[in-house]
Design an enzyme around this catalytic site. Structure first.
Site, short mmCIF file in Angstrom:
data_model
loop_
_atom_site.label_atom_id
_atom_site.label_comp_id
_atom_site.label_asym_id
_atom_site.label_seq_id
_atom_site.Cartn_x
_atom_site.Cartn_y
_atom_site.Cartn_z
N CYS A 50 43.54 44.41 39.99
CA CYS A 50 44.91 44.68 40.40
C CYS A 50 45.84 44.81 39.19
CB CYS A 50 45.40 43.55 41.30
SG CYS A 50 45.72 42.04 40.40
N CYS B 183 38.52 37.62 44.36
CA CYS B 183 38.80 38.91 45.00
C CYS B 183 37.85 40.00 44.55
CB CYS B 183 40.24 39.32 44.76
SG CYS B 183 40.60 39.45 43.03
N CYS C 144 44.20 35.84 38.80
CA CYS C 144 43.83 37.02 38.00
C CYS C 144 43.90 36.68 36.50
CB CYS C 144 44.75 38.20 38.29
SG CYS C 144 45.14 38.39 40.03
N ASP D 44 36.97 41.16 41.35
CA ASP D 44 37.32 42.05 40.25
C ASP D 44 36.51 41.74 39.00
OD1 ASP D 44 39.24 43.52 41.69
OD2 ASP D 44 40.43 41.70 41.69
S1 FES Z 1 44.20 39.99 42.92
FE1 FES Z 1 42.33 40.92 42.56
S2 FES Z 1 42.36 41.14 40.42
FE2 FES Z 1 44.30 40.37 40.82
#
Ligand code: FES
Lengths: 388, 130
Positions: free
Chosen positions: B64, B39, B108, B41
């Site tokens: 997130c 995603c 994550c 991050d």
């Molecule tokens: S879903 Fe993107 S960091 Fe957790």
């Protein structure tokens, strides 16, 4: 703590007047509108009166209104219904990259069925170029479907211009007006559309009910078969209470929409200005002027959307985000990518959508709390270069 | 657009609200910075190592709620552990310590595990250079 709802584009509260109007149709007047005895006839009467109100609101004839379960069904019916009715005539359908999934997914489905789906791009404000529509039309084109106003970034498309192009070429034109009906003028003759989708719960009506305007003479196949209701355009016992509620919502909109639009535009602009000023490295997404009166969509560099959303929720403020982290596909918003945002900016976007019960005090509270949330998250972000 | 804020456990929300060991470390023994390909991050983890023991930690995370909470939890879990013990901490263990994560959020916690490995790797590399 007072909770502040700023996600009116997701759904609106049902107006208390709407609830009141619906009430009799659950127990006292519960009849099936298809029944011949008086129970049925009073339901039938309510149904037809509602149809008249909805038709008047968009400048249509009552027989051009088909009640559905909501925006998704209306959009599905428009796309698949026209596609299968006109299959012999051609197979090209033109749509855009910023459509709601309820148009995009039927489009993908139809592509597998052998239709040619042309997906037009948008500019950096989210606008579809009417000239691109004109150029994409060929003699195989059976339908053009472009949304009226975008649910994420609020950009309002030049529907009338595109409608006239399509009418001139004799091609059917559908607009997904789910975010527009009840908020902006949507007279079908002015818009020059053949089909228009709307949903009750986006303008203070109940969930589970909407309508599809089908201009007289438009060839379309029903999505749901098995009964003569809605002049065979949509089988199934009519949701009388819901339809009465939808009609009430339309009545309220007819009276309040204009003033509400003015008020919301002011609040919207105060919120946009306030945030852009208080938070460095933030940018507005969507058209600066040609946008829904209630839509604010801003990207904040170096921070992720879900973590902002959760922090706001802890303060009782409800918003939404285009972040990958909150989408089931783990992809950032396709609308934000389509207007040219890099993935990180889409990831760091927040949408505030205001409504009838939003006040200046709500806006002030957001302006007080939100910059602190961004600052806190930036302090823990490895992408943040530090205060300049 | 956003479907839901995920229903997180109380421990996740606690670490999200009050993340432990946030920030940048001066003169760290090792740094691990990893990106989440799923995603997009990013997490950065700093460790201080003395006599093979992790004595202090710091982190910064762009991500997130689950990413922030798992980062915070991992910085707590490894403190006082030897490098060998720390390397045994799996993303599952971090998730468990948080009272579980929604299935869609398990990736994550992988970020936290990878950042830790990268920090220890970095420390060991620096040792061999010396
Ligand atoms: S879903 Fe993107 S960091 Fe957790």
């Amino acid at each position: 703590m007072e909770r502040i709802y700023l996600d009116y584009a997701a759904t609106t509260p049902t107006h208390p007047e709407v609830v009141k109007a619906m009430q009799p149709y659950f127990y006292d007047k519960f009849g099936n509108a298809s029944s011949l005895y008086s129970f049925g006839q009073e339901a039938k009467a309510a149904l037809e009166e509602s149809r008249q109100k909805v038709a008047d609101f968009i400048g249509a004839k009552p027989e051009e209104i088909v009640f559905t379960s909501g925006g998704s069904e209306s959009n599905n019916t428009a796309l698949k219904g026209v596609a299968f009715a006109l299959r012999g005539k051609g197979n090209r359908i033109i749509t855009s990259v910023v459509e709601h999934h309820a148009v995009g997914e039927p489009g993908k489905f139809l592509a597998k069925e052998g239709f040619e789906i042309i997906t037009l791009p948008v500019d950096s404000n989210g606008l579809v170029d009417p000239d691109a529509v004109r150029k994409a039309l060929n003699d195989k084109t059976i339908l053009v479907s472009i949304m009226h106003a975008n649910n994420e970034i609020g950009t309002i498309q030049p529907i009338t211009e595109m409608g006239r192009i399509c009418r001139e070429k004799g091609v059917l034109f559908h607009t997904d007006a789910v975010q527009a009906v009840g908020h902006l003028p949507t007279m079908v003759s002015e818009l020059t559309v053949d089909l228009l989708s709307a949903s009750g719960h986006k303008f203070y009506g109940p969930k589970g009910v909407g309508f599809l305007y089908i201009r007289r003479g438009t060839k379309i196949k029903p999505l749901i078969q098995g009964g003569d209701q809605e002049r065979r355009f949509r089988a199934g016992t009519e949701n009388t209470a819901g339809i009465v509620g939808l009609a009430k919502a339309v009545e309220i909109a007819a009276v309040e929409m204009e003033e509400e639009g003015k008020k919301l535009t002011q609040l919207r602009d105060a919120l946009i200005k306030g945030i852009l000023k208080a938070v460095p490295d933030s940018r507005l997404n969507g058209h600066p002027a040609q946008r829904l009166p209630n839509n604010v969509n801003i990207s904040f560099a170096y921070v992720e959307g879900e973590s902002m959303l959760l922090n706001l929720d802890l303060e009782g403020i409800a918003v939404s985000t285009g972040s990958a982290c909150t989408s089931s596909s783990l992809e950032p918003s396709s609308v934000l990518l389509a207007i040219g945002l890099p993935a990180e900016s889409a990831h760091g976007s927040i949408r505030f959508t205001l409504g009838k019960w939003t006040t200046q005090a709500h806006v002030d509270r957001v302006l007080d709390i939100f910059p602190k949330i961004v600052a806190k998250l930036r302090a823990m972000s490895p992408l943040y270069p530090g205060d300049k | 657009m956003a479907e839901t804020p995920f229903p997180y456990s109380e421990t996740v929300m606690d670490h999200f609200r009050n993340p432990r060991n946030v920030g940048v470390m001066e003169n760290p023994s090792g740094v691990g910075k990893v990106g989440n390909p799923i995603c997009g991050d990013v997490m950065e983890l700093f460790i201080k190592v003395e006599n093979n023991i992790i004595t202090d930690t710091r982190f910064r995370t762009f991500g997130c709620g689950a990413a922030i909470a798992t980062s915070s939890m991992v910085t707590e879990l490894v403190k006082g552990k030897s490098l060998e013990e720390a390397l045994k901490i799996s993303n599952k263990a971090v998730a468990e310590a948080l009272g579980g994560l929604p299935p869609i959020k398990m990736h994550c916690s992988v970020l936290a595990e990878e950042a830790l490995k990268a920090a220890i790797d970095d420390y060991r590399k620096k040792q061999t250079v010396k």
